[in-house]
Design a protein around this motif. Structure first.
Motif, PDB file in Angstrom:
ATOM      1  N   GLN A   4      -1.967   9.182   2.786  1.00  0.00           N
ATOM      2  CA  GLN A   4      -2.663   9.396   1.862  1.00  0.00           C
ATOM      3  C   GLN A   4      -3.336  10.999   1.888  1.00  0.00           C
ATOM      4  O   GLN A   4      -3.398  11.807   0.849  1.00  0.00           O
TER       5      GLN A   4
ATOM      6  N   ILE B  99       0.969   4.295  -3.017  1.00  0.00           N
ATOM      7  CA  ILE B  99       0.857   5.795  -2.905  1.00  0.00           C
ATOM      8  C   ILE B  99       2.055   6.254  -3.342  1.00  0.00           C
ATOM      9  O   ILE B  99       2.037   7.561  -3.701  1.00  0.00           O
TER      10      ILE B  99
ATOM     11  N   GLU C 138      -2.564  13.549  -1.240  1.00  0.00           N
ATOM     12  CA  GLU C 138      -3.796  14.403  -1.879  1.00  0.00           C
ATOM     13  C   GLU C 138      -3.314  15.944  -1.785  1.00  0.00           C
ATOM     14  O   GLU C 138      -3.563  16.517  -2.736  1.00  0.00           O
TER      15      GLU C 138
ATOM     16  N   SER D  40      -3.458   6.793   6.726  1.00  0.00           N
ATOM     17  CA  SER D  40      -4.231   8.020   6.219  1.00  0.00           C
ATOM     18  C   SER D  40      -3.393   9.346   6.368  1.00  0.00           C
ATOM     19  O   SER D  40      -3.768  10.076   5.415  1.00  0.00           O
TER      20      SER D  40
ATOM     21  N   THR E  94       0.657  -1.036  -0.020  1.00  0.00           N
ATOM     22  CA  THR E  94       0.047   0.011  -0.042  1.00  0.00           C
ATOM     23  C   THR E  94       0.898   1.203   0.158  1.00  0.00           C
ATOM     24  O   THR E  94       0.674   2.297  -0.773  1.00  0.00           O
TER      25      THR E  94
END
Length: 170
Positions: A124, A94, A128, A121, A90
């Motif tokens: 992430q 990312i 973003e 998170s 994961t």
């Protein structure tokens, strides 16, 4: 994996040694633990701490296919980070989408206990944010024609562009 996400590494391995020494931008040990089961049920943290001392490492990361909850509790008490292979995958996904700094990964890798995909998170959110800033920068660059303009004129051009493209104003 660790080189791919921006760390300088040295593979040591062998009996009685740490598997990988990460030496920049932070010094820490990575030990891989195999198991025939779906999860690792015990870890010799004393040995890993000895490896840390020998390598002058600041923290330790243990990688395996999975970990029993009891091992996670022990890891928290011992100050060890446990991360399963799926969570590493994961992180790599990312990273391939939005390249983050190794310092961003260190924040995650220093957390004692079991790190899961849900714990990512923060990464992430940073990815973003990076993507949002990149998109805003591209809009700004696209609307600069290097004609001398005041800030209100530039803002007007960008607002018009965002309205025409149906994107949020910056």
């Amino acid at each position: 994996f660790f080189e791919e996400i921006g760390f300088s590494t040295s593979r040591i391995g062998g009996p009685g040694e740490t598997d990988i020494l990460i030496f920049e931008p932070a010094r820490f040990n990575v030990d891989g633990k195999s198991t025939k089961m779906d999860s690792k049920s015990s870890i010799n943290f004393t040995r890993i701490k000895r490896h840390m001392k020998e390598n002058n490492a600041k923290f330790m990361v243990v990688v395996s296919v999975g970990f029993d909850p009891a091992v996670g509790r022990d890891a928290k008490m011992e100050g060890a980070t446990l991360i399963d292979v799926q969570t590493l995958i994961t992180i790599l996904k990312i990273h391939k989408e939005y390249v983050l700094s190794p310092f961003d990964y260190i924040e995650i890798l220093k957390q004692p206990g079991i790190i899961t995909s849900e714990d990512l998170s923060l990464l992430q959110e940073k990815a973003e944010h990076q993507n949002d800033m990149l998109n805003k920068s591209l809009i700004l660059l696209e609307n600069l024609d290097f004609t001398p303009r005041n800030i209100d004129q530039i803002k007007g051009r960008i607002d018009l562009y965002c309205e025409q493209k149906r994107t949020p104003n910056i």
